[in-house]
Design an enzyme around this catalytic site. Structure first.
Site, PDB file in Angstrom:
ATOM      1  N   LYS A 194     -25.392 -36.101 -11.630  1.00  0.00           N
ATOM      2  CA  LYS A 194     -23.847 -35.607 -11.796  1.00  0.00           C
ATOM      3  C   LYS A 194     -23.041 -37.043 -12.401  1.00  0.00           C
ATOM      4  O   LYS A 194     -22.889 -37.864 -11.412  1.00  0.00           O
ATOM      5  CB  LYS A 194     -23.290 -34.976 -10.744  1.00  0.00           C
ATOM      6  CG  LYS A 194     -21.625 -34.688 -10.999  1.00  0.00           C
ATOM      7  CD  LYS A 194     -21.042 -33.746  -9.875  1.00  0.00           C
ATOM      8  CE  LYS A 194     -19.800 -33.290 -10.108  1.00  0.00           C
ATOM      9  NZ  LYS A 194     -19.355 -32.383  -9.185  1.00  0.00           N
ATOM     10  N   ARG A 204     -10.885 -29.164 -13.177  1.00  0.00           N
ATOM     11  CA  ARG A 204      -9.865 -29.569 -12.280  1.00  0.00           C
ATOM     12  C   ARG A 204      -8.416 -28.901 -12.129  1.00  0.00           C
ATOM     13  O   ARG A 204      -7.721 -28.769 -11.515  1.00  0.00           O
ATOM     14  CB  ARG A 204      -9.792 -30.916 -12.273  1.00  0.00           C
ATOM     15  CG  ARG A 204     -11.157 -31.728 -11.706  1.00  0.00           C
ATOM     16  CD  ARG A 204     -11.094 -33.095 -11.937  1.00  0.00           C
ATOM     17  NE  ARG A 204     -12.398 -34.000 -11.742  1.00  0.00           N
ATOM     18  CZ  ARG A 204     -12.589 -35.063 -11.974  1.00  0.00           C
ATOM     19  NH1 ARG A 204     -11.901 -35.809 -12.215  1.00  0.00           N
ATOM     20  NH2 ARG A 204     -13.870 -35.611 -11.842  1.00  0.00           N
ATOM     21  N   LYS A 216     -13.993 -40.752  -9.085  1.00  0.00           N
ATOM     22  CA  LYS A 216     -14.924 -40.660  -8.477  1.00  0.00           C
ATOM     23  C   LYS A 216     -16.278 -41.507  -8.671  1.00  0.00           C
ATOM     24  O   LYS A 216     -17.409 -41.072  -8.676  1.00  0.00           O
ATOM     25  CB  LYS A 216     -15.335 -38.978  -8.879  1.00  0.00           C
ATOM     26  CG  LYS A 216     -14.057 -37.964  -8.574  1.00  0.00           C
ATOM     27  CD  LYS A 216     -14.721 -36.509  -8.598  1.00  0.00           C
ATOM     28  CE  LYS A 216     -13.623 -35.632  -7.837  1.00  0.00           C
ATOM     29  NZ  LYS A 216     -14.039 -34.244  -7.712  1.00  0.00           N
ATOM     30  N   GLU A 232     -32.270 -40.345  -8.477  1.00  0.00           N
ATOM     31  CA  GLU A 232     -31.804 -39.407  -7.744  1.00  0.00           C
ATOM     32  C   GLU A 232     -32.465 -38.276  -7.525  1.00  0.00           C
ATOM     33  O   GLU A 232     -32.715 -37.546  -6.494  1.00  0.00           O
ATOM     34  CB  GLU A 232     -30.427 -39.059  -8.508  1.00  0.00           C
ATOM     35  CG  GLU A 232     -29.312 -40.096  -8.384  1.00  0.00           C
ATOM     36  CD  GLU A 232     -28.407 -40.077  -7.226  1.00  0.00           C
ATOM     37  OE1 GLU A 232     -29.005 -39.373  -6.116  1.00  0.00           O
ATOM     38  OE2 GLU A 232     -27.628 -40.958  -6.841  1.00  0.00           O
ATOM     39  N   LYS A 247     -25.588 -32.798 -14.920  1.00  0.00           N
ATOM     40  CA  LYS A 247     -24.039 -32.624 -15.359  1.00  0.00           C
ATOM     41  C   LYS A 247     -23.483 -33.521 -15.689  1.00  0.00           C
ATOM     42  O   LYS A 247     -23.432 -34.708 -15.178  1.00  0.00           O
ATOM     43  CB  LYS A 247     -23.447 -31.759 -14.124  1.00  0.00           C
ATOM     44  CG  LYS A 247     -22.089 -31.373 -14.046  1.00  0.00           C
ATOM     45  CD  LYS A 247     -21.575 -30.716 -12.873  1.00  0.00           C
ATOM     46  CE  LYS A 247     -20.304 -30.657 -13.117  1.00  0.00           C
ATOM     47  NZ  LYS A 247     -19.552 -30.260 -11.869  1.00  0.00           N
ATOM     48  N   SER A 273     -16.749 -27.529 -17.759  1.00  0.00           N
ATOM     49  CA  SER A 273     -15.481 -27.085 -18.424  1.00  0.00           C
ATOM     50  C   SER A 273     -15.139 -27.513 -19.783  1.00  0.00           C
ATOM     51  O   SER A 273     -14.723 -26.934 -20.850  1.00  0.00           O
ATOM     52  CB  SER A 273     -14.478 -26.837 -17.434  1.00  0.00           C
ATOM     53  OG  SER A 273     -14.400 -28.495 -17.168  1.00  0.00           O
ATOM     54  N   TYR A 312     -19.872 -21.407 -19.197  1.00  0.00           N
ATOM     55  CA  TYR A 312     -18.775 -20.664 -19.178  1.00  0.00           C
ATOM     56  C   TYR A 312     -18.752 -19.560 -20.350  1.00  0.00           C
ATOM     57  O   TYR A 312     -18.262 -18.801 -20.576  1.00  0.00           O
ATOM     58  CB  TYR A 312     -17.474 -21.381 -19.073  1.00  0.00           C
ATOM     59  CG  TYR A 312     -17.321 -22.392 -18.238  1.00  0.00           C
ATOM     60  CD1 TYR A 312     -16.610 -21.782 -16.773  1.00  0.00           C
ATOM     61  CD2 TYR A 312     -17.766 -23.537 -18.301  1.00  0.00           C
ATOM     62  CE1 TYR A 312     -16.702 -22.678 -15.849  1.00  0.00           C
ATOM     63  CE2 TYR A 312     -17.551 -24.603 -17.032  1.00  0.00           C
ATOM     64  CZ  TYR A 312     -17.086 -23.821 -15.885  1.00  0.00           C
ATOM     65  OH  TYR A 312     -16.969 -24.742 -14.908  1.00  0.00           O
TER      66      TYR A 312
HETATM   67  C1  PBG Z   1     -16.663 -30.165  -7.628  1.00  0.00           C
HETATM   68  C2  PBG Z   1     -17.027 -29.917  -8.928  1.00  0.00           C
HETATM   69  C3  PBG Z   1     -16.576 -30.119 -10.185  1.00  0.00           C
HETATM   70  C4  PBG Z   1     -17.296 -29.455 -11.033  1.00  0.00           C
HETATM   71  C5  PBG Z   1     -18.177 -28.723 -10.564  1.00  0.00           C
HETATM   72  N1  PBG Z   1     -17.872 -29.139  -9.109  1.00  0.00           N
HETATM   73  C6  PBG Z   1     -15.580 -31.267 -10.391  1.00  0.00           C
HETATM   74  C7  PBG Z   1     -15.678 -32.681 -10.249  1.00  0.00           C
HETATM   75  O1  PBG Z   1     -16.568 -33.259  -9.699  1.00  0.00           O
HETATM   76  O2  PBG Z   1     -14.698 -33.312 -10.318  1.00  0.00           O
HETATM   77  C8  PBG Z   1     -17.072 -29.712 -12.445  1.00  0.00           C
HETATM   78  C9  PBG Z   1     -17.499 -28.553 -13.385  1.00  0.00           C
HETATM   79  C10 PBG Z   1     -16.795 -28.292 -14.763  1.00  0.00           C
HETATM   80  O3  PBG Z   1     -16.145 -29.243 -15.344  1.00  0.00           O
HETATM   81  O4  PBG Z   1     -17.151 -27.208 -15.520  1.00  0.00           O
HETATM   82  N2  PBG Z   1     -17.477 -31.108  -6.845  1.00  0.00           N
END
Ligand code: PBG
Length: 325
Positions: A194, A204, A216, A232, A247, A273, A312
């Site tokens: 991720k 968010r 992050k 990982e 991701k 997203s 989505y």
């Molecule tokens: C939270 C989480 C996130 C997403 C899924 N779980 C956001 C982040 O890590 O800040 C993002 C999913 C998306 O953008 O569609 N841990």
């Protein structure tokens, strides 16, 4: 000229015959944003077509999706600010609406596959995936919180837990906690690679879960790194993950391909997203043809090696797919 590749493209039937990749809607997981209460359907401006849904609307939406062949869902909770604290205690509280929603969905539609999100950010007053102490995201003290969250979700009937927090050692900690609590049959889809990506912005917005300070980057991966994903992946496999996830998806197709080639586990990809928002915005401006670009995007993720795609677009893809054949 003896060799003319165009012969294999000359009609729809022949193109169908030689087609290498087909994406069946059964491989898709549809993310749903859920909120407390009844009769709430609150559109998310940066995710056109998507809303935060209360239980009644979620049940209706899942019913519609099932009729289209979408049978898997991942749920994300939009939690009221007043319920957030430093330790994300609401994430495993008895009265938690997210856990109640899992129960209600499984009671109405026992056949669906439900996946959860395991991370502190939707419940944390700091908006980080882990516990914040003196401005640092503390790894080991976060693990017991994630474990409580995962066990509470298992008790509610979740099929797959999805740790999205990127703390070290969390897959093993969650596996052991689930097993000790008797949930040996609950699967773990690990957010293995991720990345610290700008493409989570609309998500968010949807949850109002952005970090209150900092970013992050000390836990999510550097977008510059590919081979680190192998490290990982090796850890998540050893720690008991059932499915590995990459991701975001579109900017990381090489990573999806790499993990698919190097692991026997199923590989999932999260078409996030920002990737959805980007195409929706271009289509709304008339700059891209949505009906053509959307399936092309999803197909590229499948072709790169993803067995499962969280997207989505799931419902609209299933509607498009039903018209094709
Ligand atoms: C939270 C989480 C996130 C997403 C899924 N779980 C956001 C982040 O890590 O800040 C993002 C999913 C998306 O953008 O569609 N841990």
């Amino acid at each position: 000229m003896l060799i003319r590749p165009r012969r294999n493209r000359k009609s729809p039937v022949i193109r169908g015959m030689v087609r290498e990749t087909v994406l069946d809607p059964s491989r898709l997981i549809f993310p749903l944003f859920v909120c407390d209460g009844q009769n709430r359907n609150i559109p998310i401006p940066s995710l056109p077509g998507l809303s935060r849904l209360s239980e009644d609307h979620v049940l209706r939406e899942i019913g519609e999706c099932l009729a289209l062949g979408i049978r898997s869902f991942v749920l994300f909770p939009a939690v009221d600010d007043s319920l957030k604290d430093k330790e994300a205690t609401y994430s495993y509280a008895d009265e938690n609406f997210y856990l109640r929603m899992i129960r209600a969905i499984k009671a109405r539609y026992p056949e669906v596959c439900l996946m959860s999100d395991v991370a502190m950010d939707p419940y944390s007053s700091d908006g980080h995936d882990g516990l914040v102490i003196d401005g640092a995201i503390v790894n080991d003290a976060t693990l017991p919180i994630l474990c409580k969250m995962a066990v509470a979700q298992a008790q509610a009937g979740i099929d797959i837990v999805g740790p999205s927090d990127m703390m070290d050692g969390r897959v093993q900690a969650i596996r052991e906690s689930l097993d000790e609590a008797g949930f040996t049959g609950v699967s773990i889809m690990s957010y293995t690679a991720k990345y610290a990506s700008a493409f989570y912005g609309p998500f968010r917005d949807a949850l109002e879960s952005a970090p209150k300070s900092g970013d992050k980057k000390t836990y999510q991966m550097d977008p510059a790194n590919k081979f680190e994903a192998l490290r990982e992946a090796a850890l998540d496999e050893e720690e008991g993950a059932d499915i590995l996830m990459v991701k975001p998806a579109l900017c990381y197709l090489d990573v999806i391909h790499l993990l698919k080639e190097s692991s026997a586990l199923p590989i999932a990809a999260y078409n996030v997203s920002g990737e959805y928002a980007m195409l929706k915005a271009a289509a709304a401006n008339g700059w891209l043809n949505y009906e053509q670009a959307m399936p092309e995007m999803l197909l590229s993720i499948r072709r790169a090696g993803a067995d499962i795609i969280l997207t989505y677009f799931a419902k609209e893809y299933a509607q498009w797919y039903a018209k094709q054949y």
